[in-house]
Write a protein that holds these residues in place. Structure first.
Motif, mmCIF file in Angstrom:
data_model
loop_
_atom_site.group_PDB
_atom_site.id
_atom_site.type_symbol
_atom_site.label_atom_id
_atom_site.label_comp_id
_atom_site.label_asym_id
_atom_site.label_seq_id
_atom_site.Cartn_x
_atom_site.Cartn_y
_atom_site.Cartn_z
ATOM 1 N N GLY A 19 0.807 -1.212 0.000
ATOM 2 C CA GLY A 19 0.000 0.000 0.000
ATOM 3 C C GLY A 19 0.834 1.252 0.000
ATOM 4 N N ALA A 20 2.047 1.168 0.576
ATOM 5 C CA ALA A 20 2.888 2.360 0.625
ATOM 6 C C ALA A 20 3.429 2.733 -0.750
ATOM 7 C CB ALA A 20 4.051 2.141 1.597
ATOM 8 N N SER A 21 3.476 1.699 -1.684
ATOM 9 C CA SER A 21 4.042 1.974 -3.001
ATOM 10 C C SER A 21 3.017 2.543 -3.976
ATOM 11 C CB SER A 21 4.638 0.685 -3.597
ATOM 12 O OG SER A 21 3.614 -0.274 -3.765
ATOM 13 N N LEU A 22 1.722 2.491 -3.606
ATOM 14 C CA LEU A 22 0.706 3.041 -4.486
ATOM 15 C C LEU A 22 0.801 4.571 -4.499
ATOM 16 C CD1 LEU A 22 -2.342 0.814 -3.515
ATOM 17 C CD2 LEU A 22 -0.874 0.589 -5.520
ATOM 18 N N GLU A 23 0.591 5.161 -5.690
ATOM 19 C CA GLU A 23 0.735 6.606 -5.803
ATOM 20 C C GLU A 23 -0.483 7.326 -5.246
ATOM 21 O OE1 GLU A 23 -0.625 8.254 -9.877
ATOM 22 O OE2 GLU A 23 0.602 6.495 -10.319
ATOM 23 N N ASP A 24 -0.243 8.519 -4.741
ATOM 24 C CA ASP A 24 -1.311 9.376 -4.255
ATOM 25 C C ASP A 24 -1.786 10.232 -5.429
ATOM 26 O OD1 ASP A 24 -3.048 10.964 -2.925
ATOM 27 O OD2 ASP A 24 -1.614 11.767 -1.484
ATOM 28 N N GLY A 25 -3.049 10.047 -5.845
ATOM 29 C CA GLY A 25 -3.560 10.740 -7.025
ATOM 30 C C GLY A 25 -3.520 12.247 -6.882
ATOM 31 N N ARG A 26 -3.867 12.754 -5.711
ATOM 32 C CA ARG A 26 -3.861 14.208 -5.513
ATOM 33 C C ARG A 26 -2.450 14.773 -5.590
ATOM 34 N NH1 ARG A 26 -8.089 15.188 -0.458
ATOM 35 N NH2 ARG A 26 -9.984 14.414 -1.533
ATOM 36 N N MET A 27 -1.516 14.055 -4.998
ATOM 37 C CA MET A 27 -0.137 14.537 -4.999
ATOM 38 C C MET A 27 0.455 14.528 -6.406
ATOM 39 S SD MET A 27 2.373 15.818 -3.407
ATOM 40 C CE MET A 27 1.780 15.654 -1.718
ATOM 41 N N THR A 28 0.216 13.444 -7.158
ATOM 42 C CA THR A 28 0.761 13.371 -8.513
ATOM 43 C C THR A 28 0.120 14.413 -9.430
ATOM 44 O OG1 THR A 28 -0.863 11.638 -9.006
ATOM 45 C CG2 THR A 28 1.342 10.937 -8.335
ATOM 46 N N ASN A 29 -1.181 14.660 -9.264
ATOM 47 C CA ASN A 29 -1.840 15.700 -10.060
ATOM 48 C C ASN A 29 -1.285 17.084 -9.740
ATOM 49 O OD1 ASN A 29 -3.600 14.133 -11.610
ATOM 50 N ND2 ASN A 29 -5.086 14.009 -9.944
ATOM 51 N N LEU A 30 -1.052 17.341 -8.441
ATOM 52 C CA LEU A 30 -0.490 18.622 -8.032
ATOM 53 C C LEU A 30 0.913 18.808 -8.603
ATOM 54 C CD1 LEU A 30 -0.689 21.219 -6.359
ATOM 55 C CD2 LEU A 30 0.156 19.921 -4.384
ATOM 56 N N CYS A 31 1.734 17.754 -8.553
ATOM 57 C CA CYS A 31 3.097 17.844 -9.083
ATOM 58 C C CYS A 31 3.084 18.015 -10.607
ATOM 59 C CB CYS A 31 3.886 16.591 -8.703
ATOM 60 S SG CYS A 31 4.234 16.451 -6.938
ATOM 61 N N PHE A 32 2.142 17.346 -11.259
ATOM 62 C CA PHE A 32 2.073 17.492 -12.715
ATOM 63 C C PHE A 32 1.617 18.900 -13.108
ATOM 64 C CE2 PHE A 32 -0.203 17.177 -16.774
ATOM 65 C CZ PHE A 32 0.801 16.643 -17.565
ATOM 66 N N GLN A 33 0.684 19.478 -12.370
ATOM 67 C CA GLN A 33 0.245 20.840 -12.668
ATOM 68 C C GLN A 33 1.376 21.840 -12.442
ATOM 69 O OE1 GLN A 33 -2.504 21.677 -14.169
ATOM 70 N NE2 GLN A 33 -3.188 19.538 -14.184
ATOM 71 N N ARG A 34 2.198 21.604 -11.420
ATOM 72 C CA ARG A 34 3.372 22.474 -11.221
ATOM 73 C C ARG A 34 4.345 22.347 -12.381
ATOM 74 N NH1 ARG A 34 4.694 21.244 -4.801
ATOM 75 N NH2 ARG A 34 2.912 22.403 -3.941
ATOM 76 N N PHE A 35 4.561 21.111 -12.817
ATOM 77 C CA PHE A 35 5.454 20.882 -13.959
ATOM 78 C C PHE A 35 4.921 21.568 -15.211
ATOM 79 C CE2 PHE A 35 6.207 17.752 -17.528
ATOM 80 C CZ PHE A 35 7.419 18.296 -17.900
#
Length: 430
Positions: A34-50
């Motif tokens: 479970g710890a290796s599954l990605e956090d959807g909110r975090m990845t979306n936030l990082c992608f929007q910053r990128f």
């Protein structure tokens, strides 16, 4: 006497079954995975910053490109040296900001990839990509090189032939176009955090090539026409720069000082026409036209392939064409049969009342035979069209039955897996 060995044998078999299941439990441990599954909110936030960093890079790149084009015009006509120097300093400052944005943008991209847990091998080439981007940005017109020029020999004209240093550096704008294309692809529907997640599910990589392939599949004409227009404008600009030293001396022939003439030469060369009214006379100009020949052949050939593929009928369209053809043939059969009946009625009526002469009877017989032959040919076409439609229906029904068989097989496989898991659980409980 035999119960003891049997009990020992059963205990040994149970331990052998339980041991691989204990090893398998490591892979089925949901708490550890479970710890290796990605956090959807975090990845979306990082992608929007990128994406925001990339848009900032796009804005400053657009400013630098526009000012460089203005500088080239001032250099070409040797006008407004003071204004040209001010613009060169603005370009220099914007390039420094752009170099910093290169590092920040790639750091945001790395942060997005780390939030997804995607430590792929591409990180090994990131420093090289950053160095190339900074090198392309640095190779821009500089205020320190405004008075420098390079002389070279040319056999076509007599006189002093030279390039301005900043004039040659303006050629790097052709590489900056790649940055604009990259930003366009990054902000398309086919390049997003969701697309990357779906590609990972199917063991694919959501890179820029995947975005280009998706756009080519859904909007082939738009992509191909955009590539052709970009080819004409960018290489027309480069050709004008490369031929500018000769235009300063002699513009009686091959006048590439006109941007329209440069674009016309690119169009004629890329489409393999080659009228010969305009041709390059410098080494850099010939290098540019060599690249135009290669890219032009690629764009034109891909356009031919796109037109050919678009001319094919899809499966449903093919069914519609066959059905319309059958209806048309059926209507034609009815009309021809009606004409035969009408002629036959006239012949029968005329024989009873003796209204027609022998020549008129002969003419009516010829007409009836003519329509009879047409009806025969139309009937054959109708039977063939009906047989083709039935063959397509049989093929579709065969695919549907095969699909149902695959569903049944997969369902049976899932049932077997569940029964095996229940059996293993029973063994573990014992």
């Amino acid at each position: 006497m035999q119960t003891q060995p049997d009990n020992e044998y059963l205990n040994t078999q149970a331990n052998q079954v339980q041991e691989p299941m204990n090893n398998k439990g490591y892979f089925l441990d949901l708490d550890s995975s479970g710890a290796s599954l990605e956090d959807g909110r975090m990845t979306n936030l990082c992608f929007q910053r990128f994406r925001m960093m990339d848009l900032s890079f796009f804005v400053f790149n657009l400013i630098g490109t526009g000012l460089t084009v203005i500088t080239l015009e001032l250099i070409h006509y040797d006008q407004e040296p003071e204004a040209r120097m001010v613009i060169l300093w603005v370009i220099f400052i914007s390039n420094l900001i752009l170099m910093g944005l290169v590092v920040i943008r790639n750091a945001a991209k790395l942060k997005w990839r780390e939030s997804k847990g995607d430590m792929y091998s591409g990180f090994n080439v990131e420093p090289l990509a950053i160095s190339l981007e900074i090198l392309i940005i640095a190779a821009s017109p500089l205020p320190f090189l405004d008075d420098y020029s390079f002389q070279f020999a040319n056999d076509f004209v007599e006189g002093e032939v030279y390039y301005y240093a900043n004039e040659l550096l303006c050629l790097t704008l052709a590489f900056r176009v790649i940055f604009f294309i990259r930003t366009t692809l990054l902000n398309s529907y086919w390049h997003s955090n969701r697309t990357d997640r779906v590609c990972n599910l199917y063991a694919s990589q959501a890179d820029y090539m995947f975005t280009i392939k998706s756009l080519m599949r859904n909007q082939p004409f738009t992509v191909n026409y955009s590539a052709m227009i970009l080819l004409i404008f960018v290489f027309g600009y480069c050709l004008r720069i490369c031929e500018s030293p000769l235009n300063r001396i002699d513009i009686s022939s091959n006048d590439f000082s006109s941007y329209a003439n440069s674009m016309w030469c690119v169009i004629v060369t890329s489409t393999t026409l080659g009228y010969g009214d305009y041709y390059t006379r410098t080494l850099l100009g010939r290098i540019v036209m060599s690249v135009v020949c290669i890219l032009g052949n690629f764009v034109v050939s891909s356009m031919i392939v796109i037109i050919t593929n678009e001319s094919y009928l899809s499966t449903l369209e093919n069914k519609v064409v066959i059905l319309i053809d059958r209806l048309s043939l059926k209507k034609q059969m009815q009309q021809e049969a009606a004409m035969i009946i009408t002629i036959f009625g006239r012949i029968y009526y005329s024989k009873r009342h003796l209204d027609f002469s022998e020549d008129e009877f002969t003419e009516l017989n010829k007409k009836m035979k003519k329509y009879a032959m047409k009806l025969k040919l139309t009937t054959r076409k109708y039977v063939a069209a009906r047989a083709l439609g039935s063959q397509l229906e049989e093929i579709n029904s065969g695919f549907n039955s095969l699909k149902e068989n695959l569903k049944q097989t997969s369902q049976l496989q899932e049932d077997l897996i569940k029964s095996n898991e229940n059996l293993i659980n029973k063994i573990d409980n014992k």
